[in-house]
Design a protein around this motif. Structure first.
Motif, PDB file in Angstrom:
ATOM      1  N   ASN A 110       0.813  -1.216   0.000  1.00 20.71           N
ATOM      2  CA  ASN A 110       0.000   0.000   0.000  1.00 20.71           C
ATOM      3  C   ASN A 110       0.843   1.262   0.000  1.00 20.71           C
ATOM      4  OD1 ASN A 110      -2.630  -1.332   0.247  1.00 20.71           O
ATOM      5  ND2 ASN A 110      -1.904  -1.942   2.277  1.00 20.71           N
ATOM      6  N   LYS A 163     -15.000   5.434   0.004  1.00 29.31           N
ATOM      7  CA  LYS A 163     -15.256   6.501  -0.962  1.00 29.31           C
ATOM      8  C   LYS A 163     -16.658   6.445  -1.559  1.00 29.31           C
ATOM      9  CE  LYS A 163     -10.384   6.909  -2.331  1.00 29.31           C
ATOM     10  NZ  LYS A 163      -9.403   6.827  -3.453  1.00 29.31           N
ATOM     11  N   ARG A 166     -15.561  10.738   5.147  1.00 29.65           N
ATOM     12  CA  ARG A 166     -14.213  11.126   4.697  1.00 29.65           C
ATOM     13  C   ARG A 166     -14.144  12.636   4.485  1.00 29.65           C
ATOM     14  NH1 ARG A 166     -11.108   6.558   2.505  1.00 29.65           N
ATOM     15  NH2 ARG A 166      -9.822   7.962   1.261  1.00 29.65           N
ATOM     16  N   GLU A 209      -8.701   1.561   1.403  1.00 32.09           N
ATOM     17  CA  GLU A 209      -8.678   2.967   0.974  1.00 32.09           C
ATOM     18  C   GLU A 209      -8.213   3.873   2.107  1.00 32.09           C
ATOM     19  OE1 GLU A 209     -12.403   2.552  -2.161  1.00 32.09           O
ATOM     20  OE2 GLU A 209     -12.761   3.420  -0.191  1.00 32.09           O
ATOM     21  N   ALA A 245      -5.247   5.539   2.085  1.00 32.45           N
ATOM     22  CA  ALA A 245      -4.324   6.587   1.634  1.00 32.45           C
ATOM     23  C   ALA A 245      -5.034   7.940   1.568  1.00 32.45           C
ATOM     24  CB  ALA A 245      -3.750   6.230   0.276  1.00 32.45           C
ATOM     25  N   CYS A 246      -4.259   8.985   1.736  1.00 32.63           N
ATOM     26  CA  CYS A 246      -4.779  10.354   1.633  1.00 32.63           C
ATOM     27  C   CYS A 246      -4.504  10.883   0.238  1.00 32.63           C
ATOM     28  CB  CYS A 246      -4.121  11.249   2.681  1.00 32.63           C
ATOM     29  SG  CYS A 246      -4.725  12.957   2.650  1.00 32.63           S
ATOM     30  N   ASP A 247      -5.555  11.334  -0.440  1.00 34.58           N
ATOM     31  CA  ASP A 247      -5.409  11.785  -1.824  1.00 34.58           C
ATOM     32  C   ASP A 247      -5.093  13.271  -1.934  1.00 34.58           C
ATOM     33  OD1 ASP A 247      -6.090   9.203  -2.589  1.00 34.58           O
ATOM     34  OD2 ASP A 247      -8.237   9.669  -2.587  1.00 34.58           O
ATOM     35  N   VAL A 248      -5.152  14.010  -0.836  1.00 37.11           N
ATOM     36  CA  VAL A 248      -4.891  15.451  -0.851  1.00 37.11           C
ATOM     37  C   VAL A 248      -3.435  15.683  -0.456  1.00 37.11           C
ATOM     38  CG1 VAL A 248      -5.592  17.700   0.058  1.00 37.11           C
ATOM     39  CG2 VAL A 248      -7.298  15.880  -0.244  1.00 37.11           C
ATOM     40  N   ALA A 249      -2.679  16.251  -1.365  1.00 37.81           N
ATOM     41  CA  ALA A 249      -1.232  16.339  -1.182  1.00 37.81           C
ATOM     42  C   ALA A 249      -0.853  17.093   0.084  1.00 37.81           C
ATOM     43  CB  ALA A 249      -0.594  16.995  -2.404  1.00 37.81           C
ATOM     44  N   SER A 278      -1.345  14.941   3.223  1.00 39.39           N
ATOM     45  CA  SER A 278      -0.788  13.587   3.310  1.00 39.39           C
ATOM     46  C   SER A 278       0.252  13.462   4.416  1.00 39.39           C
ATOM     47  CB  SER A 278      -0.184  13.188   1.963  1.00 39.39           C
ATOM     48  OG  SER A 278       0.837  14.091   1.590  1.00 39.39           O
ATOM     49  N   THR A 296      -1.289  12.777   7.725  1.00 40.48           N
ATOM     50  CA  THR A 296      -2.184  11.629   7.761  1.00 40.48           C
ATOM     51  C   THR A 296      -1.381  10.350   7.999  1.00 40.48           C
ATOM     52  OG1 THR A 296      -3.730  12.700   6.239  1.00 40.48           O
ATOM     53  CG2 THR A 296      -3.933  10.318   6.503  1.00 40.48           C
ATOM     54  N   SER A 323      -1.802   6.519   7.551  1.00 40.25           N
ATOM     55  CA  SER A 323      -2.671   5.570   6.855  1.00 40.25           C
ATOM     56  C   SER A 323      -2.401   4.159   7.357  1.00 40.25           C
ATOM     57  CB  SER A 323      -2.440   5.642   5.347  1.00 40.25           C
ATOM     58  OG  SER A 323      -2.711   6.941   4.851  1.00 40.25           O
TER      59      SER A 323
END
Length: 1511
Positions: free
Chosen positions: A1183, A1443, A1449, A1481, A1483-1487, A1490, A1493, A1495
């Motif tokens: 991951n 999601k 989220r 899911e 992981a953090c998608d917002v740079a 991240s 966060t 995970s």
């Protein structure tokens, strides 16, 4: 020398917590170790091959599934994962099966030590071949809860079990007999129960005790047999055969006919004593195995013998029934039918651990063989014995280790063995018996059969006298022998050399060549009288061809046949080339024609061998490294194409022996009898002059013959008489080819190698060990063929075809047996394996290879990929192995060449951003070797760099004990290597990666201490300074400082010395803390005094010892390995392990203070013995999350992981002031509730307010069932953990006065948090709660307006006619049972669930949810303000939010972004962190979020349990 301060650990870190930690935070990843138990799967599914197997390593079960389609799958499962661990010693299948989840599953008995577990394995081939095999252990119910294994009163040696089903109910029970080490058999009944999950309730029915009380080393239960393959036991009578420490085999009765009637119905725990019936004496050592089948018994012992015993009236052993039927059990327990020794088998050279009676039932080359005996032992061999007379049939080799522990067999002679080398091997006994024609000949009547089936030799006819004509003798020269001057002075007369008497003619064969297909193969024989024979290998028919040296018509020799040297058959099999020592080549037809042709060049005599490239190109090998390339067209005269020479100035040339020609690139490789390897560019050959080799690599095989070679990408593999495989790299520079040595590897069972093949992905070699010619699969470690040739100097030729199965080869072999005093003969050895379906696809070997002896050191080696790491191990068996670890998958990359003595220390070093590393191996005789590892996209390449050059020759018992290395900032990619030896010497070496050929690196002896060096750790303090910490047997640590700008003058004294341990410092690890104001070194050591020592050394100016703390009794034995993991950002951890077979982890506190305090976290049992070392590293998992891998090594290697994300999560939770818990459906799902995607189809239909109107009864029934389900479900452990953190005060969560430290924001409607008082007023359930119902008076309105439609009009009329009150809008109530009609108690309108439905506009529901939202938003605003303005710390714990329904989220992410933005605007010292738990899911998608966060890719219960273990 500084004094240490002894610190005794607090009670909560004492031995009880050490051996039984409250929480387990390690995860076992992989065990590379001895295979201690094996079994064949015995599947009823016809699509599963009989070669599918089970293997036990420590507490791990490995299932290897082979399918008829060619599919394969390997599944690994850890069966004992408690605080004790364990080692599996037995794997047996239970008679019968159980049904689980609608599928029939087999029950397997797994036992070892005192433990017995029941494992369910799918029977269906599709499930077995799936990505995840459904292993299930059936838990055992006890008064203290369910456990994973039943604990017997003593060590378990054998178990028999069957499943019985009650006639009155569908419930089943497992009836088991358990034989233990103290010569007691327990009769148990395990009742199968189902309460959500399957479990077993054990009941002890009878304890049967033998009147001879003794310690047993082997035991077999005999009886409880099935009939005709049925899954039902035929009888309950049971006997036991026992091997004792007193060299006796005992036989006694456990259950007789009377016992069987009442054994499972009687009261519990009945004790019965039984008498010994038979005593078998004769062994002279401990009995390690007893095996009974039919009426014969096999025993093996310390005395290195296999003994076969049979009962009276059972002398005919040719037909042995594989049965444990009632009659055989009764015969066994009959005192009158005593045993007698039938035979004793000698052959093993060490203790024999196990044996098996193998049912073959095959006709092999005309001989029917029903049963044989197999035995394995401490001499690394598998031996097959004749059942009737005890003659050894075959000796098989495959395991590269000393001890083979176990052997099991199944139908048709398929057998599996498991050894100390970590592998299990499959064998087809029939195939290996077929390769012993001498044994088969002894079993048949030669006169009754066709001689061609039995004869394995053929006498070569004598040369025709007509062919033998006198060739004119060369002029005789009388040679006088002149003696030395001393003889002349004394007057001694000169003596003339006597003429030898002419000898009568003796036939001399100048060459044999085997050619053709297997079943039509032929051999050409040429003699030095000119005779040429064509012999059919199968029929033994001899055809005399036209004499190769004589014209038939004129009966004249056109050359001297006595000079015949060698022969080679043309690839198209039309002719044979015969060469003479005078340089002539005769091309003779392989028929009765007379179309000879002769060619040659008198300038190049002494042809040694001939080799065809193709039908038109022939190579002749001459002395002094000369090769002639002849163009031999079919219908034209031969011509010389080129003369090639291996000559190089200063090189001792030999005779060319082997070649390989690449037609595509026109490159020719050749090897000679001096071990030289040459390469020629034949694209530009010239016939005008001798062409010299582009390059010659000398002594690749230590001056021994190079016998064969094959091409590999970028190079060549060659084999020779030194018993090694040598890899050579080919490169090109300005059109000139260059050879460079890469690495050489030995073949374990061959002293000389003559052939090499590439078979699929495997490398196979053939060669000699003594007089035996062995074909060996080097890649899998497996003996394919073994033939006793009678002498390794005999000329041999071999045709072989490789299959991919248990019958791995078909071959035809001819051996020339030359005789001085009698006729010559040819020995034939043929085997044509039948290609059955299972033989086409099954593997020969399973498991990761382990070292044959104890691993003494291990080290991780970083790569350029963050998700891949290499692992290098060095062992007492003098070898080193390199493994790769990628996404949790461990694979063997290569085995490095062995040292002359043991390898005691290994390390690696790598420059930043480099694609290469170096490996350093050090050990006995103060010897060190160095290798470069190069990374490629799909593989790794290892190149030998050189060895160390010592200033003084070491003594025979002197050894390197420790080594470490760091890269230097240099252009030649050099590395700083420091090692310590057993005489107290410290050695410095500078090793460069950029070298063209192997060299000896000069070793500088810095100091010679009084105490042997045990450990070394290096740390780079700056670009110009390296600090070394060196530990010795006195418990002292010396600190050395090296100035990298002046390594030509290394230091001779340490800068600091202090006492770290009371006894030897076995292991040492360091970590550097560096800032603008200080440089400090944390030093952790583990010693023989069972203590961990932690020190702080100030390196700012001069080395100064700040503190030393020794923690006594940190381990239950000597600490052999210690490593500091982590970093200053994530925190430091300390791992320790030793002889107590446990690995512990400690957190290092106060790292910025002068004194550091390790705090015990947890420990885990390690399932390998004799632990000598450990190492740790951090890699990214599948991951992309960092995970710390720890490996301990001893008698094997075991890997465990420590999740760095879990560690980080626990750290931030410890310091948190506020906790926001946001929950999605994933949290509920683990309690057994369905997520939205898993809901039934009618859910979406009935999740609509309109259904209350038009389907009132269905609607209320559905939702009342839902409410009942939610109220009855048991919340999983994660809810209890969260309650303990908040309400129980486990987290400090200081918060602020008037503001709750925690809040829950949930989209779930299950109400599972409702039982916890601490969450009653601190929860926002944004979708309501399904357990509650309320009045539906507001369901027909949208923002105050009535809904339209005929159905709604009827509803409005009903509402208007009801007497609604204020309470109808605010009150909720619960429904205890599922009912069809639920009404409001105030107005009698139908009730609805207090859940926000699809298209729901009911203000009563919306207002109640909004009230909770407003309370939550007020709390959130206060918390955000406190974090931003007052520097508080907030943790957002998001659990199970996917999601698909993003509300949860989005909320957590919005809070995180708001706090980060406010902190940035106000330069806040506060802190906010999100912990996201989700198995898929996380992981953090917002740079920008991240790095804030954490995970965790895991389920809620597992993740919360792991975090809780660290709090």
């Amino acid at each position: 020398m500084a004094e240490t301060e002894e610190v005794i650990l607090e009670p909560e870190y004492g031995s009880q917590n050490y051996f039984r930690p409250h929480k387990q935070i390690f995860k076992k990843e992989k065990l590379i170790g001895p295979v201690t138990a094996v079994a064949l799967l015995e599947s009823d599914d016809s699509e599963i091959l009989p070669t599918s197997s089970l293997s036990g390593r420590g507490p791990w079960i490995e299932l290897n599934v082979e399918h008829v389609s060619g599919k394969r799958r390997t599944h690994n499962f850890i069966i004992w994962n408690d605080h004790e661990g364990g080692t599996i010693h037995g794997i047996k299948k239970c008679c019968g099966n159980v049904e689980m989840e609608g599928k029939r599953k087999d029950v397997w008995l797994i036992f070892g030590g005192r433990k017995l577990s029941f494992l369910l394995i799918d029977r269906n081939s599709d499930d077995l071949l799936g990505e995840y095999c459904q292993f299930h252990t059936i838990p055992i119910q006890t008064s203290k809860g369910n456990i994973e294994a039943f604990l017997a009163g003593d060590w378990i040696f054998d178990v028999k079990a069957f499943i019985s089903r009650s006639d009155e109910s569908s419930m089943s029970s497992i009836n088991a007999a358990i034989g233990t080490m103290n010569n007691v058999v327990y009769i148990m009944k395990f009742d199968l129960r189902i309460d959500q999950n399957l479990y077993l309730v054990p009941k002890l029915k009878r304890r049967v005790v033998c009147n001879v009380r003794c310690i047993t080393y082997s035991l077999q239960l005999f009886g409880w047999a099935t009939k005709d393959g049925a899954e039902k036991v035929e009888n309950l009578e049971l006997a036991v055969i026992v091997g004792t420490v007193f060299n006796e085999v005992l036989v006694w009765n456990v259950l007789d006919e009377k016992d069987c009637i009442k054994v499972f119905e009687e009261h519990e725990n009945i004790i019965v004593q039984k008498n010994v019936i038979h005593r078998l004496r004769g062994h002279e050592g401990v009995i390690h195995s007893v095996r009974m089948q039919g009426n014969v018994l096999v025993s093996t012992s310390d005395d290195r013998t296999v003994r076969l015993w049979c009962q009276k009236n059972s002398s005919d052993l040719s037909s042995l029934e594989a049965s444990e039927s009632l009659q055989y059990v009764r015969d066994l327990c009959n005192e009158e039918k005593s045993f007698k020794l039938q035979w004793t088998g000698y052959g093993h050279t060490a203790r024999i651990w196990d044996s098996s009676i193998v049912s073959l039932s095959k006709t092999i080359r005309g001989v029917y063989i029903e049963t044989v005996i197999a035995s394995v032992g401490e001499d690394s061999t598998v031996r097959i014995w004749d059942l009737e007379n005890g003659n050894q049939i075959s000796m098989l080799k495959g395991h590269v280790c000393q001890s083979i522990w176990c052997v099991k067999s199944f139908q048709n002679g398929v057998m599996i063995t498991g050894g100390n080398d970590g592998t299990s091997k499959l064998w087809d006994i029939g195939y290996h018996i077929a390769n012993n024609p001498a044994y088969l000949d002894s079993k048949i009547d030669v006169q009754a059969l066709n001689p061609s089936m039995t004869l394995n030799s053929l006498q070569i006819p004598q040369d025709d006298q007509n062919l033998i004509s006198k060739v004119e003798d060369e002029p005789k020269v009388n040679i006088e022998v002149v003696h030395d001057k001393c003889c002349q002075e004394t007057g001694t007369k000169k003596k003339k050399k006597k003429k030898a008497k002419p000898k009568s003619h003796q036939q001399i064969v100048c060459g044999i060549d085997l050619f053709g297909e297997f079943k039509t193969s032929k051999v050409i024989v040429a003699t030095r009288a000119g005779m040429l024979l064509n012999i059919d290998v199968n029929s033994r028919e001899i055809t005399k061809l036209c004499p190769w040296s004589k014209r038939i018509k004129s009966n004249e020799h056109f050359l001297d046949p006595s000079k015949g040297a060698c022969i080679s058959v043309r690839p198209d099999r039309t002719s044979v080339a015969i060469a003479t020592s005078k340089g002539e080549v005769v091309l003779a037809p392989i028929d009765e024609s007379n179309s000879h042709s002769v060619f040659g060049d008198p300038k190049y005599p002494a042809i040694q061998s001939l080799h065809w490239i193709d039908n038109c190109n022939l190579l002749s090998f001459h002395i002094k490294g000369l090769i002639l390339w002849w163009n031999v067209p079919q219908n034209r005269d031969p011509s010389l194409r080129s003369a090639l020479s291996m000559f190089r100035k200063g090189l001792n040339l030999g005779i060319p022996m082997a070649f390989h020609y690449d037609k595509e690139t026109q490159i020719l490789f050749t090897g000679d009898s001096r071990g030289n390897l040459a390469v020629f560019n034949c694209a530009s050959v010239s016939d005008q002059e001798i062409q010299h080799a582009d390059d010659v690599l000398s002594y690749t095989h230590k001056k021994e013959y190079i016998m064969d070679m094959i091409q590999i990408p970028d190079g060549i593999l060659s084999v020779g008489n030194d018993g090694y495989i040598h890899e050579t790299k080919l490169s090109q520079n300005e059109g000139v080819f260059k050879l460079s040595s890469v690495i050489r590897k030995p073949v374990p069972c061959l002293t000389g190698i003559s052939r090499i093949w590439r078979v699929n992905k495997s490398i196979v070699v053939g060669g000699y060990h003594g007089n035996k010619y062995i074909v060996w699969n080097q890649s899998e470690g497996y003996q394919l063929l073994c033939v006793d040739t009678g002498g390794r100097n005999r000329e041999l030729d071999l045709l072989i075809d490789f299959n991919s199965g248990l019958s791995p080869s078909s071959h035809s072999m001819v051996i020339l047996n030359s005789s001085k005093n009698g006729p010559n003969e040819i020995l034939f050895h043929n085997s044509y394996a039948e290609r059955e379906a299972c033989d086409q696809i099954c593997s020969l070997s399973y498991g990761l290879p382990n070292h044959g002896e104890t691993v003494l050191d291990i080290a991780f080696c970083a790569t350029s990929s963050e998700n891949k790491v290499l692992m290098v191990s060095g062992s007492n068996d003098c070898t080193a192995k390199m493994y790769s670890i990628t996404d949790g998958i461990v694979a063997v990359e290569t085995e490095l060449p062995p040292h002359e003595s043991c390898i005691r220390a290994v390390c690696s070093s790598r420059h930043n951003n480099s694609k290469s590393s170096i490996l350093c191996l050090a050990g006995g005789k103060v010897f060190a070797s160095f290798y470069r590892v190069d990374e490629f996209p799909t593989c790794f390449s290892v190149t030998f760099l050189g060895t160390n050059l010592l200033q003084e020759y070491p003594s025979i018992d002197q050894r390197m004990n420790a080594v470490d290395a760091l890269p230097l900032n240099s252009n030649d990619m050099s590395h700083f290597v420091l090692s310590g030896d057993s005489d107290g010497g410290i050695h410095l070496m500078l090793v460069s990666e950029n070298i063209e050929k192997a060299i000896r690196f000069k070793s500088h002896l810095l100091a010679q201490g009084k105490r042997p060096i045990l450990s070394i750790a290096l740390s780079r303090v700056s670009d110009d300074q390296i600090v070394a910490c060196v530990g010795n047997t006195g418990g002292t640590v010396e600190v050395w400082s090296f100035d990298l700008t002046d390594l030509s003058n290394p230091p001779t004294l340490p800068v600091l010395s202090y006492r770290a341990n009371q006894a030897g410092v076995n292991s040492i690890s360091v970590a550097l803390l560096k800032s603008s104001s200080y440089k400090r070194l944390i030093v952790a050591t583990g010693g023989d005094d069972q203590a961990i020592s932690c020190s702080v050394i100030d390196l700012q100016s001069t080395a100064k010892l700040r503190s030393v703390r020794r923690f006594k009794e940190s381990c239950a034995s000597a600490i052999k390995g210690i490593r500091i993991g982590g970093n200053s950002n994530s925190g430091f951890r300390l791992y320790a392990s030793g002889y107590d077979q446990r690995m512990s982890v400690w957190s290092i506190e106060n790292i910025h203070e002068d004194t550091i305090l390790p705090s015990f976290l947890s420990s885990i049992p390690m399932d390998i013995k004799d632990i000598n070392t450990l190492d740790c590293c951090t890699i990214l998992d599948s991951n992309g999350m960092p995970k710390e891998i720890v490996v301990a090594a001893g008698e094997g290697m075991e890997l465990a992981s420590f999740d760095e994300q879990i560690w980080k999560a626990s750290a931030v939770l410890k310091d948190a002031d506020y906790l926001l818990i946001t929950c999605g459906a994933g949290l509920s799902a683990e309690s057994g509730l369905s997520t939205y995607q898993e809901m039934p189809d009618k859910y979406q239909h009935l999740c609509n307010p309109l259904r209350l109107v038009d389907e009132t009864e269905n609607f209320q029934t559905f939702w009342s069932n839902f409410a009942r389900t939610y109220s009855s479900v048991e919340p999983h452990e994660g809810y209890k953990i969260l309650t303990k953190w908040c309400g129980g005060g486990k987290l400090r969560l200081a918060g602020n006065s008037g503001v709750s430290p925690w809040w829950i924001y949930s989209s779930n409607v299950d109400g599972l948090f409702g039982s916890a008082e601490c969450f009653q007023n601190t929860i926002c359930e944004i979708h309501g709660k399904a357990e509650e119902f309320r009045c539906s008076s507001g369901v027909g309105f949208v923002e105050g307006e009535k809904r339209e439609g005929s159905a709604w009009q009827k509803w409005h009329n009903m509402v208007e006619n009801s007497n609604t009150t204020k309470e109808c809008c605010t009150e909720t109530f619960c429904v205890e049972e599922a009912v069809h009609s639920i009404t409001c108690k105030h107005c009698n309108l139908p009730a609805r669930p207090n859940v926000l439905l699809f298209h729901d506009t009911d203000r009563n529901v919306l207002d109640s949810i909004n009230i909770e939202r407003e309370r939550y938003q007020t709390w959130e605003a206060n918390v955000e303000k406190d974090v931003i303005m007052n520097g508080k710390k907030l943790v957002i714990l998001e659990i199970g939010a996917g999601k698909n329904v993003p509300a949860i989220r989005s909320e957590g992410l919005e809070v995180l972004q708001d706090v980060l933005s406010g902190m940035n605007d106000n330069n806040s010292t506060g802190k906010v962190t999100m912990i996201r738990i989700n198995p898929k899911e996380a992981a953090c998608d917002v740079a920008e979020c991240s790095k804030h966060t954490i995970s965790i890719f895991d389920t809620a219960a597992n993740a919360l349990r792991s975090i809780d273990g660290l709090l």
